[in-house]
Design an enzyme around this catalytic site. Structure first.
Site, short mmCIF file in Angstrom:
data_model
loop_
_atom_site.label_atom_id
_atom_site.label_comp_id
_atom_site.label_asym_id
_atom_site.label_seq_id
_atom_site.Cartn_x
_atom_site.Cartn_y
_atom_site.Cartn_z
N GLU A 294 -33.04 -41.33 -60.72
CA GLU A 294 -33.55 -40.16 -60.69
C GLU A 294 -34.94 -40.48 -61.63
O GLU A 294 -35.29 -39.60 -62.36
CB GLU A 294 -32.98 -39.15 -61.53
CG GLU A 294 -31.66 -38.94 -60.94
CD GLU A 294 -30.73 -37.92 -61.36
OE1 GLU A 294 -29.95 -36.94 -60.58
OE2 GLU A 294 -30.87 -37.63 -62.48
N ASP A 373 -21.62 -36.47 -58.78
CA ASP A 373 -22.22 -35.97 -60.07
C ASP A 373 -21.31 -34.55 -60.77
O ASP A 373 -21.71 -33.52 -60.61
CB ASP A 373 -23.77 -35.19 -59.64
CG ASP A 373 -24.40 -35.08 -61.19
OD1 ASP A 373 -23.94 -35.37 -62.07
OD2 ASP A 373 -25.51 -34.65 -60.79
N GLU A 401 -21.96 -28.16 -66.30
CA GLU A 401 -23.13 -27.88 -65.62
C GLU A 401 -22.73 -27.48 -64.44
O GLU A 401 -23.34 -26.34 -63.60
CB GLU A 401 -24.02 -29.39 -65.54
CG GLU A 401 -24.93 -29.30 -64.42
CD GLU A 401 -25.59 -30.90 -64.26
OE1 GLU A 401 -26.47 -30.86 -63.57
OE2 GLU A 401 -25.02 -31.65 -65.07
#
Length: 688
Positions: A294, A373, A401
């Protein structure tokens, strides 16, 4: 609100009196065998003293230790095995003879007295907290036990930034930083360390894996004294401090023109950095690294690989006993959604399996539990079992998240338990993730579990009071993966809210219903990332569908799902060992809950349950909303039996969760109805 008045601040270490109980005679005296200058040993004694005084209003008398004779009065003893009187020493040594970890402890009964014994001060601290847990749960204090942690490394990863923000943080600001400076309340950090030690955490990374310019300078003399002050606090609770580092630090700090891991100047730079850190923090744990992921810098810039980068850092830390924890979260984040042969799920395995056996022994590869993820439902990463000659550790996300962001209650221990129990068949039946992560299955020297922390400076630590249960459960499972999530929930509820049976049962039931409910009203059948881009909150079925991030579900008017089979798809199923490979490869055997992760099917495809895919989507999204409504009513029945502040705090979150669940239901059901045009068999309102 002050900490003293906020019972949520004490979390599962409540200090309310134990009503109707007199202090048992052995608890009125404490004798400690060991050096009073040993800080962790003194922490253990202080925690036990504090707990007894809170429970009974009576402070234990500290008796002088003697190697010749026991005190006349009944007592609780705490001691390191070599420091114990002969008879107790022999009893302790026998109890601990099968323990393989330095962190192990035993509780033994001798002549009506209770002794907590261990080989190390950290073991004594964990034993003291075990005895405190028994005291608060009303369990027999004299019952002998031996407990040794399953995982050597039981770690929390903080994604805190120097400006005080927390990436994926949902409980306020950082405990450690303000305005670009290391700035913390020493009492609050010590209270946090108490909570962590009480559940067996022994390592903490204090800054974000996405390392920004200020945190890059944490390796310098300008910041190390402040970091050392944090390390001093955690050390008293047996917790070693780690730093997330920027792989490009030699360049970004202006010292070298390159960060090439095979350049001798770069290796010398990192050796000097390690030496500098250890001068300030002699028990520094090591580096946590996110590289070539990333847009973070890494060895790829110089035509090198992960082995080259990790081993260079490992050589710098090795003289000090430090570890490199290198994250396996590496994938192409510039993907073309039209290319259905490319697959983000494959990436970690494809990057790291060719390097298996080439990493030094003080390197661990930290693997997210799933290949994507931290979604509400993913298969276990095939990298567990794929790496056989490399140290690995399991990474879980405690902060929610993708599971409600601590606005929605979502107790994650049942999910984690499924991951830990998953049989990879890497060495035949019984090759569980739990055994791989600890290093036992392949005889590796290091292993463990890491959890992305869910705390901040919120008065109740986690924003949502019930989210404390996730932090507690992570520590308990990291110590003992065989524990039952329902039993952990029950234990946490009683420690947090008291021993009224109906309160405990209700809180346990809400927690155990919460993950299935969240999954029901959000992403169906293994589909992920139906969220708003960036902040990842709230429903958006196509938020990431045409993006560069490789997070696709490929829904069109005919069907939905990602073909990851070897026969016609990306070949991801081929990364698993048999019989797991065939289980996922074939529609006839693929579990319903992961169907759309592995297969693209029409909406009329019949699940093993007998329902069609589209009817399952409709039904579960209505069911999820009803489950939240049940949680609200169950909680409301506890009015008057939980203190008003904590009661109202949770009720407000649950009411908000209901509105969010309705939004998820209506957005997702409407999206799929518009895609396929197939009506709900039950005729419920779906917005056309």
């Amino acid at each position: 609100m002050s900490h003293e008045r906020d019972l949520d601040y004490d979390a599962w270490l409540q200090e309310t009196p134990l009503r109707g109980l007199a202090c048992p005679p052995p608890l009125r005296a404490l004798v400690v065998f060991g050096s009073p200058s040993e800080p962790v040993l003194e922490t253990a004694a202080a925690e036990w003293t504090r707990a007894v005084q809170a429970a009974f209003g009576e402070r234990p008398v500290r008796l002088q230790p003697s190697l010749d004779a026991y005190p006349d009065a009944p007592f609780v003893a705490m001691g390191l095995v070599p420091e114990l009187p002969l008879g107790l020493r022999e009893l302790a040594a026998k109890a601990l003879e099968a323990a393989v970890s330095d962190d192990a402890y035993a509780i033994v009964s001798t002549g009506g007295n209770i002794a907590v014994v261990a080989h190390t001060p950290a073991g004594l601290l964990y034993g003291a907290f075990h005895l405190i847990r028994r005291l608060r749960l009303g369990q027999p204090l004299h019952e002998p036990c031996v407990s040794s942690p399953h995982n050597a490394l039981r770690m929390l990863d903080h994604w805190d930034n120097a400006d005080g923000t927390i990436e994926r943080g949902y409980a306020g600001q950082s405990l450690f930083y303000r305005g670009g400076q290391i700035d913390f309340d020493e009492r609050r950090v010590a209270d946090y360390a108490r909570l962590l030690a009480s559940i067996g955490i022994n390592a903490i990374a204090i800054n974000n894996v996405n390392v920004h310019p200020i945190e890059t300078r944490f390796l310098t003399e300008a910041y190390l004294p402040g970091i050392a002050r944090l390390a001093d606090i955690f050390r008293r609770y047996g917790i070693r401090l780690f730093l997330s580092i920027n792989f490009a630090s030699p360049v970004d700090l202006g010292d070298l023109p390159t960060a090439d891991p095979l350049d001798a100047r770069v290796e010398a730079w990192w050796r000097a950095a390690a030496d500098r850190i250890y001068r300030h923090i002699p028990d520094f744990g090591g580096f946590l690294v996110k590289a070539d992921s990333e847009f973070r810098p890494g060895p790829f810039t110089y035509g090198r690989d992960h082995k080259d980068g990790a081993n260079m850092l490992a050589r710098a830390l090795a003289p000090h006993g430090g570890l490199v924890i290198w994250r396996a979260f590496v994938y192409n984040c510039l993907m073309d959604w039209r290319d259905r042969r490319s697959d983000r799920a494959r990436a970690a395995y494809d990057h790291f399996v060719p390097l298996d056996g080439l990493f030094l022994d003080n390197v661990l590869i930290q693997i997210k539990h799933g290949p994507i993820d931290f979604q509400v439902r993913e298969p276990v990463s095939p990298l567990f079992g794929g790496l056989r000659s490399t140290n690995v550790m399991l990474e879980l996300q405690i902060t929610q998240e993708y599971t409600g962001q601590q606005r929605d209650v979502c107790y994650l221990a049942p999910m984690w338990k499924q991951v830990l129990d998953f049989d990879t068949h890497a060495r035949g039946e019984g090759s569980t993730v739990a055994e791989i992560a600890r290093g036992a299955l392949f005889g590796r020297p290091h292993g463990g579990m890491a959890g992305v922390a869910n705390v901040g400076d919120s008065p109740n630590w986690t924003g949502h009071s019930l989210a404390q249960a996730n932090l507690y459960a992570f520590g308990r499972l990291a110590w003992d993966p065989s524990l039952d999530p329902a039993e952990i929930a029950r234990e946490w509820a009683q420690l947090t809210y008291g021993d009224e049976a109906d309160v405990v049962r209700t809180v346990e039931a809400i927690l155990m219903a919460s993950w299935p409910a969240y999954e029901a009203y959000t992403a169906p059948l293994g589909v992920g990332f139906m969220v708003n881009p960036g902040h990842h909150d709230g429903p958006n079925p196509e938020g990431y569908e045409y993006s560069k991030w490789g997070t696709y579900h490929y829904a069109d008017w005919r069907g939905i799902g990602v073909d990851r089979t070897m026969a016609t798809g990306t070949g991801f199923t081929g990364q698993y060992h048999e019989p797991v490979r065939s289980l996922y490869e074939h529609l006839e055997t693929c579990p319903d809950e992961l169907l759309l992760f592995f297969h693209h099917v029409p909406y009329t495809h019949a699940l093993h349950s007998g329902k069609t895919v589209i009817q399952h989507i409709y039904d579960t999204h209505f069911d999820g909303v009803e489950a939240v409504a049940w949680m609200i009513e169950a909680w409301r029945r506890l009015a008057g039996r939980i203190d008003p502040v904590r009661f109202e705090r949770v009720l407000a979150r649950l009411l908000d969760q209901y509105d969010r669940a309705v939004e998820w239901r209506d957005v997702i059901n409407t999206y799929f109805y518009r895609k396929c045009g197939i009506p709900d068999d039950r005729g419920r309102l779906i917005y056309p």
